[in-house]
Design an enzyme around this catalytic site. Structure first.
Site, PDB file in Angstrom:
ATOM      1  N   SER A 143       0.863  -1.196   0.000  1.00 27.15           N
ATOM      2  CA  SER A 143       0.000   0.000   0.000  1.00 27.15           C
ATOM      3  C   SER A 143       0.891   1.235   0.000  1.00 27.15           C
ATOM      4  CB  SER A 143      -0.854  -0.016   1.278  1.00 27.15           C
ATOM      5  OG  SER A 143      -1.472   1.227   1.491  1.00 27.15           O
ATOM      6  N   TYR A 156      -1.677  -1.273  10.812  1.00 23.56           N
ATOM      7  CA  TYR A 156      -1.861  -1.543   9.385  1.00 23.56           C
ATOM      8  C   TYR A 156      -0.691  -0.998   8.568  1.00 23.56           C
ATOM      9  CZ  TYR A 156      -3.664  -1.412   4.646  1.00 23.56           C
ATOM     10  OH  TYR A 156      -3.795  -1.578   3.282  1.00 23.56           O
TER      11      TYR A 156
HETATM   12  N1  NAP Z   1      -8.761  -0.501  -0.946  1.00 25.99           N
HETATM   13  C1  NAP Z   1      -7.730   0.259  -0.641  1.00 25.99           C
HETATM   14  O1  NAP Z   1      -7.860   1.489  -0.484  1.00 25.99           O
HETATM   15  C2  NAP Z   1      -6.357  -0.355  -0.512  1.00 25.99           C
HETATM   16  C3  NAP Z   1      -5.241   0.489  -0.593  1.00 25.99           C
HETATM   17  C4  NAP Z   1      -3.971  -0.060  -0.481  1.00 25.99           C
HETATM   18  C5  NAP Z   1      -3.810  -1.408  -0.294  1.00 25.99           C
HETATM   19  N2  NAP Z   1      -4.903  -2.228  -0.219  1.00 25.99           N
HETATM   20  C6  NAP Z   1      -4.677  -3.655   0.001  1.00 25.99           C
HETATM   21  O2  NAP Z   1      -5.277  -4.372  -1.058  1.00 25.99           O
HETATM   22  C7  NAP Z   1      -5.531  -5.708  -0.634  1.00 25.99           C
HETATM   23  C8  NAP Z   1      -6.926  -6.096  -1.083  1.00 25.99           C
HETATM   24  O3  NAP Z   1      -7.872  -5.296  -0.401  1.00 25.99           O
HETATM   25  P1  NAP Z   1      -9.149  -4.667  -1.125  1.00 25.99           P
HETATM   26  O4  NAP Z   1      -8.975  -3.217  -1.132  1.00 25.99           O
HETATM   27  O5  NAP Z   1      -9.434  -5.361  -2.393  1.00 25.99           O
HETATM   28  O6  NAP Z   1     -10.272  -4.957  -0.014  1.00 25.99           O
HETATM   29  P2  NAP Z   1     -11.440  -6.042   0.064  1.00 25.99           P
HETATM   30  O7  NAP Z   1     -12.393  -5.846  -1.051  1.00 25.99           O
HETATM   31  O8  NAP Z   1     -11.940  -5.951   1.473  1.00 25.99           O
HETATM   32  O9  NAP Z   1     -10.688  -7.424  -0.165  1.00 25.99           O
HETATM   33  C9  NAP Z   1      -9.956  -8.060   0.848  1.00 25.99           C
HETATM   34  C10 NAP Z   1      -9.803  -9.516   0.472  1.00 25.99           C
HETATM   35  O10 NAP Z   1      -9.030 -10.166   1.500  1.00 25.99           O
HETATM   36  C11 NAP Z   1      -9.733 -11.339   1.903  1.00 25.99           C
HETATM   37  N3  NAP Z   1      -9.509 -11.662   3.302  1.00 25.99           N
HETATM   38  C12 NAP Z   1      -9.741 -10.878   4.381  1.00 25.99           C
HETATM   39  N4  NAP Z   1      -9.486 -11.557   5.511  1.00 25.99           N
HETATM   40  C13 NAP Z   1      -9.084 -12.803   5.128  1.00 25.99           C
HETATM   41  C14 NAP Z   1      -8.701 -13.978   5.831  1.00 25.99           C
HETATM   42  N5  NAP Z   1      -8.687 -14.001   7.158  1.00 25.99           N
HETATM   43  N6  NAP Z   1      -8.348 -15.073   5.116  1.00 25.99           N
HETATM   44  C15 NAP Z   1      -8.369 -15.046   3.757  1.00 25.99           C
HETATM   45  N7  NAP Z   1      -8.726 -13.982   3.033  1.00 25.99           N
HETATM   46  C16 NAP Z   1      -9.089 -12.875   3.715  1.00 25.99           C
HETATM   47  C17 NAP Z   1     -11.204 -11.006   1.687  1.00 25.99           C
HETATM   48  O11 NAP Z   1     -11.947 -12.201   1.507  1.00 25.99           O
HETATM   49  P3  NAP Z   1     -12.910 -12.897   2.577  1.00 25.99           P
HETATM   50  O12 NAP Z   1     -13.558 -11.809   3.378  1.00 25.99           O
HETATM   51  O13 NAP Z   1     -13.857 -13.667   1.717  1.00 25.99           O
HETATM   52  O14 NAP Z   1     -12.012 -13.788   3.377  1.00 25.99           O
HETATM   53  C18 NAP Z   1     -11.141 -10.228   0.385  1.00 25.99           C
HETATM   54  O15 NAP Z   1     -11.157 -11.103  -0.711  1.00 25.99           O
HETATM   55  C19 NAP Z   1      -5.322  -5.727   0.872  1.00 25.99           C
HETATM   56  O16 NAP Z   1      -4.077  -6.322   1.176  1.00 25.99           O
HETATM   57  C20 NAP Z   1      -5.317  -4.242   1.254  1.00 25.99           C
HETATM   58  O17 NAP Z   1      -4.529  -3.993   2.410  1.00 25.99           O
HETATM   59  C21 NAP Z   1      -6.170  -1.720  -0.320  1.00 25.99           C
END
Ligand code: NAP
Length: 267
Positions: A143, A156
């Site tokens: 991130s 985080y």
């Molecule tokens: N959105 C942003 O602004 C942003 C910015 C920078 C970085 N990121 C990073 O991008 C990545 C993806 O996040 P996203 O933004 O796409 O959010 P998201 O839509 O909430 O997706 C998160 C994913 O992680 C999975 N997950 C969560 N807890 C888990 C567990 N205990 N075991 C296995 N899988 C798990 C969720 O699936 P289940 O709930 O089905 O398990 C979901 O598929 C993350 O690493 C996040 O830190 C996001």
């Protein structure tokens, strides 16, 4: 439609929504078969059905990767089933908002397990096979939070700094092996992340002044960087400016900017 026997195989963690789901779409569109992992089976099944219409073989594995030991168990499951991964996308992750002293200790444990410990263990378990085959692409999703400490999202941001450090170091170690590691650093992105992390009300997500990308845009750029073997990609121009100023600007500038974006009561 492509011949399945010759299609490369990609594993995406956190494929049930957001950036992970769009990375899986991107991979399938570019001729990969996919293994989709996360906890929510219905979402994974729906995505698998969608990706099969693109000609991909899609396998769903439900897995809670916040459980200690889960990544090794997962890697063993993959090996036993005879799957050889060409691509590993470590994307699953979540955040948490609030002063560190008030953060739920169980949530901190789960976050460190998912974002750090199991990401590391899964990469360590899958990597040797890729090195032996002299072929592989690994993505670690970090991130822009990795580039400076984040009061009010301290744990985080620290997990994502770890991911960036690990990814850059391994990428360097692997030069000349045929295996590459790309650390993807998105900024604020429209996904389930903000709601799941309690961050929806933070200016970073709620203010129209802060540009946000879609998960499809992030995935497209991330896929291209991974296939080129680029060590680090920060998505978006503004995010690049924020990320690369974080480590070089003095803290008396960095912390007030962080407070503007992340809120909190820090003076
Ligand atoms: N959105 C942003 O602004 C942003 C910015 C920078 C970085 N990121 C990073 O991008 C990545 C993806 O996040 P996203 O933004 O796409 O959010 P998201 O839509 O909430 O997706 C998160 C994913 O992680 C999975 N997950 C969560 N807890 C888990 C567990 N205990 N075991 C296995 N899988 C798990 C969720 O699936 P289940 O709930 O089905 O398990 C979901 O598929 C993350 O690493 C996040 O830190 C996001």
């Amino acid at each position: 439609m492509q011949d399945n026997a010759s299609r490369p195989l990609a594993l995406v963690t956190g494929a049930s929504s957001g950036i992970g789901a769009d990375l899986a779409r991107e991979l399938a569109r570019h001729g990969h078969d996919v293994v989709l992992a996360a906890r929510r089976a219905p979402e994974l099944d729906a995505l698998a059905t969608e990706l099969r219409t693109l000609g991909a073989k899609a396998t769903v594995i439900t897995k809670d990767l916040s459980v200690p030991g889960s990544a090794r168990e997962f890697a063993a499951q993959i090996e036993t089933s005879g799957m050889h991964l060409d691509v590993l996308v470590n994307n699953a992750g979540f955040g948490d908002v609030g002063p560190f002293a008030n953060e739920d200790p169980d949530r901190i444990d789960a976050m460190i397990q998912l974002n750090v410990a199991q990401l590391t263990a899964l990469t360590r378990a899958i990597l040797p096979g890729m090195v032996t085959r002299r072929r592989g692409r690994i993505m670690l999703v970090s991130s822009t939070a990795a580039f400076q400490p984040g009061p009010n999202m301290a744990t985080y941001c620290a997990t994502k700094a770890y991911v960036l450090s690990l990814g850059e170091a391994i990428a360097r170690e692997l030069r000349g092996t045929g295996v590459t590691v790309t650390t993807l650093c998105p900024g604020a992105t429209h996904t389930g992340f903000a709601a799941e992390s309690g961050a929806a009300a933070l200016p970073l997500f709620s203010s129209s002044l802060v540009p946000k990308m879609t998960s499809a845009e992030v995935a497209r750029a991330g896929y291209q960087a991974m296939m080129k073997g680029k060590p680090v990609l920060v998505t978006g121009i503004i995010n690049k400016l924020v990320a690369f100023s974080g480590p070089v600007f003095p803290r008396f500038i960095v912390f007030p900017v962080a407070k503007l974006l992340l809120g909190g009561d820090t003076p």
